[in-house]
Design an enzyme around this catalytic site. Structure first.
Site, PDB file in Angstrom:
ATOM      1  N   ILE A  37      -8.199   1.400   0.498  1.00  0.00           N
ATOM      2  CA  ILE A  37      -9.265   1.223   1.576  1.00  0.00           C
ATOM      3  C   ILE A  37      -9.576   1.999   2.597  1.00  0.00           C
ATOM      4  O   ILE A  37     -10.700   1.189   3.372  1.00  0.00           O
ATOM      5  CB  ILE A  37      -8.992  -0.302   1.245  1.00  0.00           C
ATOM      6  CG1 ILE A  37      -8.054  -0.688   2.798  1.00  0.00           C
ATOM      7  CG2 ILE A  37      -8.150  -1.126   0.156  1.00  0.00           C
ATOM      8  CD1 ILE A  37      -8.320  -2.375   3.339  1.00  0.00           C
ATOM      9  N   GLY A  38      -9.465   2.930   2.416  1.00  0.00           N
ATOM     10  CA  GLY A  38      -9.515   3.712   3.666  1.00  0.00           C
ATOM     11  C   GLY A  38      -8.410   4.261   4.305  1.00  0.00           C
ATOM     12  O   GLY A  38      -8.925   5.137   5.286  1.00  0.00           O
ATOM     13  N   THR A  39      -7.492   3.277   4.283  1.00  0.00           N
ATOM     14  CA  THR A  39      -6.559   3.365   5.311  1.00  0.00           C
ATOM     15  C   THR A  39      -5.611   4.901   4.923  1.00  0.00           C
ATOM     16  O   THR A  39      -4.670   5.310   5.892  1.00  0.00           O
ATOM     17  CB  THR A  39      -5.537   2.395   4.547  1.00  0.00           C
ATOM     18  OG1 THR A  39      -5.878   2.525   3.062  1.00  0.00           O
ATOM     19  CG2 THR A  39      -5.482   1.208   5.251  1.00  0.00           C
ATOM     20  N   GLY A  91       2.847  -0.606  10.636  1.00  0.00           N
ATOM     21  CA  GLY A  91       2.091  -0.521  10.406  1.00  0.00           C
ATOM     22  C   GLY A  91       1.255   0.189  12.001  1.00  0.00           C
ATOM     23  O   GLY A  91       1.471  -0.144  12.791  1.00  0.00           O
ATOM     24  N   VAL A  92      -0.421   0.926  10.980  1.00  0.00           N
ATOM     25  CA  VAL A  92      -0.712   1.039  12.616  1.00  0.00           C
ATOM     26  C   VAL A  92      -2.478   0.083  12.507  1.00  0.00           C
ATOM     27  O   VAL A  92      -3.544   0.541  13.258  1.00  0.00           O
ATOM     28  CB  VAL A  92      -0.697   2.102  12.300  1.00  0.00           C
ATOM     29  CG1 VAL A  92      -1.199   3.351  11.484  1.00  0.00           C
ATOM     30  CG2 VAL A  92      -1.335   3.359  14.437  1.00  0.00           C
ATOM     31  N   GLY A  93      -2.756   0.002  11.163  1.00  0.00           N
ATOM     32  CA  GLY A  93      -4.440  -0.205  11.129  1.00  0.00           C
ATOM     33  C   GLY A  93      -4.904  -1.439  11.105  1.00  0.00           C
ATOM     34  O   GLY A  93      -5.721  -1.091  11.599  1.00  0.00           O
ATOM     35  N   GLU A  94      -4.309  -1.901  11.892  1.00  0.00           N
ATOM     36  CA  GLU A  94      -4.893  -2.861  12.811  1.00  0.00           C
ATOM     37  C   GLU A  94      -4.689  -3.534  14.325  1.00  0.00           C
ATOM     38  O   GLU A  94      -5.459  -3.647  14.949  1.00  0.00           O
ATOM     39  CB  GLU A  94      -4.188  -4.721  12.012  1.00  0.00           C
ATOM     40  CG  GLU A  94      -4.601  -4.462  10.164  1.00  0.00           C
ATOM     41  CD  GLU A  94      -3.826  -6.096  10.092  1.00  0.00           C
ATOM     42  OE1 GLU A  94      -5.142  -6.256   9.683  1.00  0.00           O
ATOM     43  OE2 GLU A  94      -3.227  -6.956  10.636  1.00  0.00           O
ATOM     44  N   ILE A 139       4.549   7.904  12.620  1.00  0.00           N
ATOM     45  CA  ILE A 139       2.971   8.731  12.135  1.00  0.00           C
ATOM     46  C   ILE A 139       3.299   9.693  11.400  1.00  0.00           C
ATOM     47  O   ILE A 139       3.437  10.469  11.257  1.00  0.00           O
ATOM     48  CB  ILE A 139       2.212   8.771  13.242  1.00  0.00           C
ATOM     49  CG1 ILE A 139       1.733   7.803  14.198  1.00  0.00           C
ATOM     50  CG2 ILE A 139       0.730   9.105  12.792  1.00  0.00           C
ATOM     51  CD1 ILE A 139       1.853   6.500  14.239  1.00  0.00           C
ATOM     52  N   GLY A 143     -12.658  -3.027   2.937  1.00  0.00           N
ATOM     53  CA  GLY A 143     -11.955  -4.747   2.841  1.00  0.00           C
ATOM     54  C   GLY A 143     -11.458  -4.845   3.948  1.00  0.00           C
ATOM     55  O   GLY A 143     -12.431  -6.815   4.169  1.00  0.00           O
TER      56      GLY A 143
END
Lengths: 736, 192, 317
Positions: free
Chosen positions: A475-477, A693-696, A620, A248
């Site tokens: 979404i793959g996260t 958060g860590v994805g961005e 994490i 996404g």
């Protein structure tokens, strides 16, 4: 459950499952091709007809006429949807441009019709028989030309939600003017495309006045509401199901044309209809990350102390749209007594600009972190040390407000040591490896943590299986796995005793996947539901709820123990909501990004040799999938730095390179082995999960680290992304 | 496997093409070891034949134009993009899709290695990556040259650069490349 | 995609006749470019003649020590052929620098020669394009033209021939063999195979209607160091910004053909004669009369620098 005081010790801290590297529980399905994505639901919609969208061939203007006769007569055609047949449509809260154009056309490749036929081949052929007569309108497509006359805009990322037009602290102009060392530079970032691998896709089916869409979407509840609003339906009449989402990156945050057109097509055809948006239509039909033109001014004392810092950014969007908030990080990343940030927003008639992974920070740091590198050089300071020197433990705009945690200095120091930063030659263009000019670069990574309200339902069955249901998306996260880890930890069962159901709007409303809030927020919602379930279990099994432990499939208190499955049939639903800890404390995530590049001395081609990210992002939950998020973001950062640009045709108003052959994203050969280190400091102000958060974060700063490495290799400073070879070729040493 | 019948209305409305031969043809494929025949529109790509007619949706459509590799399948043992191939070009061919490599309960070693090394995220490009990875190791074994070789006359070896170059026709926007390489190295090492 | 009928021809002559006798017919080999274009209705054949059964999938030695490559030989098989790797290394290198492994497994030798331009305006059917719709104009001129041509282009079209394989074949003096619908065969030097656009950019090759490529022949090996250097933004799976195929002899004499800049692989004997004077002399002669756009003016110095890189590599060998 409301989270309004810092978390104490809780069952998550046991760390039996949470925090352990865990293979994805959806892995066997995904790797064997059995995970069903939106367009693939032969199981739910037998006899679906195929819809193919007709897209506008102009950027702005009117449809004089849409000739459908030929298409209607074509083999297999069932029906054709146009604005005329669709009736009155609303517009979703999150949409800027309407999703079905006509008679007004708002942007290139806007949907103007849907041809529904028995087969895909028939629908595609008939869609090409629709003839549109346009009255081409005058549009604005040139950001640089439009910005001077554009108005300033409020910063939606300001801490009070609606910031002032220009955020000022102290007296920037005066202190910048008097600073002994000054930098004043312009940087540009281009329009970018999400380019997720799964195209937009929806199967729609009506049962009376109730609509179900099997679709590919990050934010189930937003999109359910916007689909209902667009079609003029009560929200409860709409169901979305999106268990697997093929990427996404912000492109699927919102209701898009595939879902609206499939729903309209299915209504008109009287049977299920499936619609996907063809790849060459995606870049212009859907949203993109808007281009920016940024100006950064930094004033320093000779010892490297920033005294004045200003960041201004201009971007464009369709009328009613928003800015790319590229100044956000500059409000928080470095100290400096005198500060100013401001944005301008021009009206452009290009396709809709909107969020793409780390909106604001991604392009903002691409500029700011080059500026920091340039300033360090002016000061004769090491760029790592210059950043460390200007670290701040408080919100620089409101010094009474502390960061909940901040280990940026450790990210930079650890990273420098691991990467061999001391071997970097501070003087550019000095290191050769055969035909390659070699350089190293660094940048800080920064992205705020955000929490969103999130709910889940958790139940126990006779086998002792724990089932979690939430409308959260993966979404793959890695959501399936971290939700399972959370429930396993909370209920004291192994992870393979947890069943996770996601993405269905009939499940409790979650945070959804966006703004890197999904991981912490959705698992906090699962935590809340599990706490409630634990109470119910304890009560049912006759325990005192306060001193009971859940472990190894058993519920234990003192000498007494019972099987969890004895509580079969119980379930609990709960929502995690948040107080104002995020206002009291600035919650952010940090990284040190280190990159080594080679630049071909002959051709100027740039190739990445090494990459390292040291990340400070709370606890994490799953180091395996978190690492994948970071390496994936680093890869996207390589694309942003070196190749990704939606090229604007400023005459006709569209993105010219609108497919995956011409909008280049990194391939295997572009990416070396990537190293990721997590500092893993649980943050008790963010949620009971103590995660962030860590994805961005993994994307934020990477582009600039690459740009700085290129400069270190060549001595040629490029401030316009992407850094393609022609931007430094003429200044490279002659070789002939 | 039965023929997909077009509704009578669609046939009646068929374009009048004087003297034209029919635009559907029977196509026989051996998919994952099982032969089947379907009457297909000649325009049907191998990819759409698999996804829409054989209902094997593990093979993905990412771009439909040979620009991403998500549709990679093995045809007679060789990897190709199924989107740029017509089903009618493959009469009698043996097609191996991701479903034919393994199942959730009995994963192919490459599938298992992808799980172990987290060589995927959203999962959409994954079947194509895995089919391609299987094809790549075979191509290296067969001595097919690549751009990564300093000397194209020499036999290629299983190196990181070789695998990266040969896998470059499979785009992963989630950026799992580094992990995919580790999965392939694992499988190649186990084989050697 | 328009509806079409499909047949498999049994002999080259039969295939040629089948296409010649049907105004809507086209040959289908690998299909990797044709299907791409048919999906966008840039190509709209009403009949496809599949050539896979014509037994054109062999590589044979010729009596003069060269090679005869069947038109249907896949790019992979051609690149992997022992003699090609050993004696015509530039060809193997060029092929493996192009597309992806999957595409090379499917794409044919003839199809590679016949692939059409990748100009983004050619690919967007909303835009005027003289190549796609003769007389409609050229949106690329004055538009986004970074990838496009700098020489041999015209006021009607600034597209490039995008292939790699043909650039190496040009430097190797290959010959294209064909059969016409009447059964006549002919041999077309690769230099004459691709046409400059002029006022008819939709006419891209010397082939006549119904004329089928049956083979490409390579003359006997000429030795030397074989190089193919492809310059591109990403490291693989991308079209060339500029590419150079070269054969460099121990005495310093050299052949150069340049890809990515013109309607055909760009080679000039007068430029090659200047090789002893260095890359600048070669490139200057090769690009005399170039008409780049502001977007692609960088290709002029890039050609020179890439030739310099190739010469350096040749000198090292």
């Amino acid at each position: 459950m409301k989270f309004d005081t810092p978390a104490g010790t809780n069952p998550i801290d046991q760390g039996k499952v949470v925090g352990r590297p865990t293979p994805r529980i959806d892995g066997p399905l995904k790797t064997s091709g059995r995970a069903p994505y939106a367009y693939e639901r032969h199981d739910v919609a037998e006899n679906a007809a195929y819809g193919v969208i007709v897209h506008a061939g102009i950027a702005k203007g009117r449809l004089n006429a849409l000739h459908l006769d030929e298409a209607k007569a074509a083999p297999g055609v069932v029906t054709i949807v146009t604005a005329d047949t669709a009736g009155k449509l609303g517009k979703g809260n999150m949409n800027t441009a309407k999703l079905l154009g006509g008679p007004e056309i708002d942007h290139y490749h806007q949907a103007i019709a849907l041809v529904v036929a028995e087969t895909f081949e028939q629908a595609r052929a008939a869609a090409n028989l629709v003839r549109a007569d346009y009255a081409r309108g005058q549009g604005k497509y040139d950001l640089e030309a439009a910005l001077p006359g554009a108005p300033p805009v409020p910063d939606p990322n300001a801490n009070d939600g609606k910031g002032p037009k220009i955020d000022k602290v102290g007296d920037f102009e005066r202190f910048f003017a008097s600073a002994p060392v000054k930098l004043d530079q312009k940087y540009t970032t281009p329009d970018q495309s999400h380019a997720m691998m799964e195209p937009f896709a929806t199967i729609a089916a009506w049962k009376g006045d109730e609509l179900t869409v099997w679709t590919s979407n990050q934010m189930i509840n937003w999109t359910k509401g916007d689909l209902a609003k667009t079609l003029g339906l009560p929200k409860e009449k709409v169901r979305l199901d999106s268990p697997y989402v093929g990427g996404g990156f912000g492109g699927k945050l919102f209701l898009r044309a595939d879902a609206v057109m499939a729903a309209l097509g299915a209504r008109q055809a009287g049977r299920p209809v499936k619609v996907t948006i063809a790849r060459p239509m995606m870049a212009n039909n859907a949203t993109h990350r808007p281009a920016t033109i940024q100006r950064i001014r930094i004033g320093c004392d000779k010892d490297g102390t920033i005294t004045a810092i200003a960041h201004e950014s201009g971007s464009g969007d369709l009328p009613g749209g928003g800015p790319e908030t590229a100044v956000s990080q500059t409000k928080l990343l470095y100290a400096g007594a005198h500060r100013m940030t401001a944005m301008k927003l021009a009206v452009l008639d290009l396709p809709e600009g909107n969020a793409m992974r780390a909106p604001g920070e991604a392009p903002g740091l691409m500029a700011l972190e080059i500026a920091m590198d340039e300033m360090a050089e002016k000061l004769g300071m090491d760029p790592v040390q210059f950043r460390i020197k200007n670290d701040t433990m408080v919100d620089p705009e409101k010094p009474e407000r502390k960061f909940s945690q901040r280990h940026l200095v450790q990210c930079l120091n650890d990273g420098a040591q691991r990467f061999g930063w001391s071997r970097r030659n501070a003087k550019p263009a000095q290191v050769r490896d055969g035909r390659w000019l070699v350089g190293m670069g660094v940048a800080s990574g920064f992205r705020n943590n955000m929490n969103q309200k999130s709910a889940a339902r958790v139940g126990i069955d006779k086998q002792g299986m724990v089932t979690v249901a939430t409308d959260m998306t993966d979404i793959g996260t890695g959501t399936y796995t971290i939700v399972a880890q959370t429930a396993a930890e909370m209920m004291g069962v192994p992870i393979d005793s947890v069943n996770v159901l996601l993405g269905d709007s009939s499940f409790p409303v979650s945070a959804g996947s966006g703004g890197q809030w999904g991981g912490n927020s959705s698992t906090a919602g699962v935590y809340a539901a599990c706490m409630k379930l634990r109470e119910a279990v304890a009560q049912k099994l006759g325990f005192n709820a306060t001193d009971v432990t859940f472990a190894n499939g058993k519920v234990t208190s003192g000498n007494r123990s019972a099987d969890l499955k004895d509580a079969a049939g119980l379930s609990a639903e709960e929502t995690m909501e948040y107080g104002d800890l995020a206002k009291q404390y600035q919650q952010s995530t940090f990284a040190g990004h280190f990159v080594e590049v080679g630049v071909d001395a002959y051709t100027g081609e740039i190739r990445i040799r090494r990459m390292l990210a040291v990340c400070d992002a709370g606890r994490i939950i799953n180091p395996t999938s978190a690492r994948s998020q970071v390496i994936g973001a680093m890869t996207m950062g390589v694309g942003a730095a070196l190749m990704e640009e939606l090229a604007v045709d400023k005459r006709f108003g569209f993105f010219v390179n609108h497919d995956l052959a011409t909008y280049e994203v990194p391939v295997h050969a572009d990416i070396p082995h990537q190293e990721v280190v997590f500092l893993d400091y649980p943050d008790d102000t963010t949620s009971p999960m103590k995660a962030k958060g860590v994805g961005e974060l993994g994307l934020c700063g990477v582009g600039a680290a690459i740009a700085n490495a290129i400069y270190n290799a060549t001595g040629v400073r490029v401030r316009d992304y992407p850094i393609t070879l022609e931007k430094h070729l003429a200044k490279l040493p002659m070789v002939a | 496997m039965t023929a997909t019948a077009l509704p009578a209305a669609a046939l009646d409305a068929a374009q009048p093409m004087p003297g034209a031969k029919p635009t559907t043809m029977p196509v026989t494929l051996k998919v994952n070891g099982k032969s089947g025949t379907l009457d297909l529109d000649t325009r049907t790509t191998l990819l759409d034949a698999l996804r829409e007619h054989w209902k094997l949706t593990g093979t993905k459509k990412g771009c439909d134009h040979g620009q991403c590799g998500a549709c990679t399948v093995l045809v007679n043992g060789t990897r190709i993009n199924s989107c740029l191939s017509l089903a009618v070009q493959h009469q009698g061919d043996e097609i191996t899709t991701i479903e034919g490599l393994g199942s959730p309960d009995k994963l192919h070693p490459m599938q298992a290695a992808f799980v172990k090394h987290d060589g995927y995220q959203c999962g959409y490009c994954t079947p194509g990556q895995i089919c391609s990875a299987v094809g790549v190791l075979d191509e290296i074994k067969r001595g097919i040259p690549s751009h990564a070789q300093a000397d194209v006359a020499a036999r290629p070896a299983v190196t990181n650069d070789e695998m990266r170059e040969r896998m470059s026709g499979n785009i992963c926007r989630c950026g799992a490349y580094s992990n995919i390489l580790e999965a392939m190295t694992d499988v190649a090492g186990a084989k050697a | 995609m328009k509806a079409f009928t499909y047949e498999r021809a049994k002999t080259p002559a039969e295939a040629a006749a089948a296409v010649a006798n049907n105004p809507g017919a086209k040959f289908l080999a690998g299909g990797t470019n044709l299907l791409d274009l048919m999906k966008l209705e840039i190509e709209t054949p009403s009949h496809l003649v599949d050539v896979q059964d014509l037994k054109l999938d062999r590589i044979e030695e010729t009596s003069d020590g060269g090679l005869r490559i069947g038109a249907f030989v896949s790019n992979t098989d051609l690149a992997a052929h022992d003699r090609v790797r050993r004696d015509y290394g530039a060809l193997t290198r060029a092929i493996v620098a192009g597309a992806s492994g999957q595409l090379r497994n499917k794409a044919s030798t003839a199809g590679n020669l016949l692939q059409r331009t990748r100009c983004p305006y050619f690919y967007d059917t909303n835009q005027p394009c003289n190549k796609r719709k003769p007389g409609s104009g050229c949106a690329a001129i004055g538009g986004y033209s970074r990838q496009l041509g700098i020489i041999g282009t015209s006021d009607a079209c600034i597209a490039t021939f995008p292939g790699d394989m043909a650039v190496a074949m040009r430097v190797l003096d290959a010959t294209v063999e064909t059969v016409k619908p009447d059964g006549q065969t002919r041999r077309i030097p690769i230099a004459d195979f691709h046409r400059l656009w002029g006022n008819t950019p939709h006419v891209e090759t010397a082939l006549e209607r119904g004329e089928l490529i049956t083979a490409v022949t390579l003359p006997k090996p000429i030795g030397g160091t074989h190089i193919y250097r492809k310059v591109r933004d990403r490291a693989s799976y991308a079209y060339a910004l500029v590419s150079v195929a070269a054969v460099i002899q121990p005495d310093g004499s050299a052949r150069f053909a340049v890809g990515g800049i013109a309607p055909k692989p760009w080679r000039m004997a007068e430029a090659e004669a200047l090789a002893p004077k260095g890359a600048k002399a070669v490139a200057t002669r090769l690009l005399a009369g170039a008409r780049p756009t502001s977007d692609n003016a960088f290709k002029v110095p890039l050609v020179e620098r890439t030739i310099a890189a190739v010469m350096a590599e040749g000198a090292k060998a």
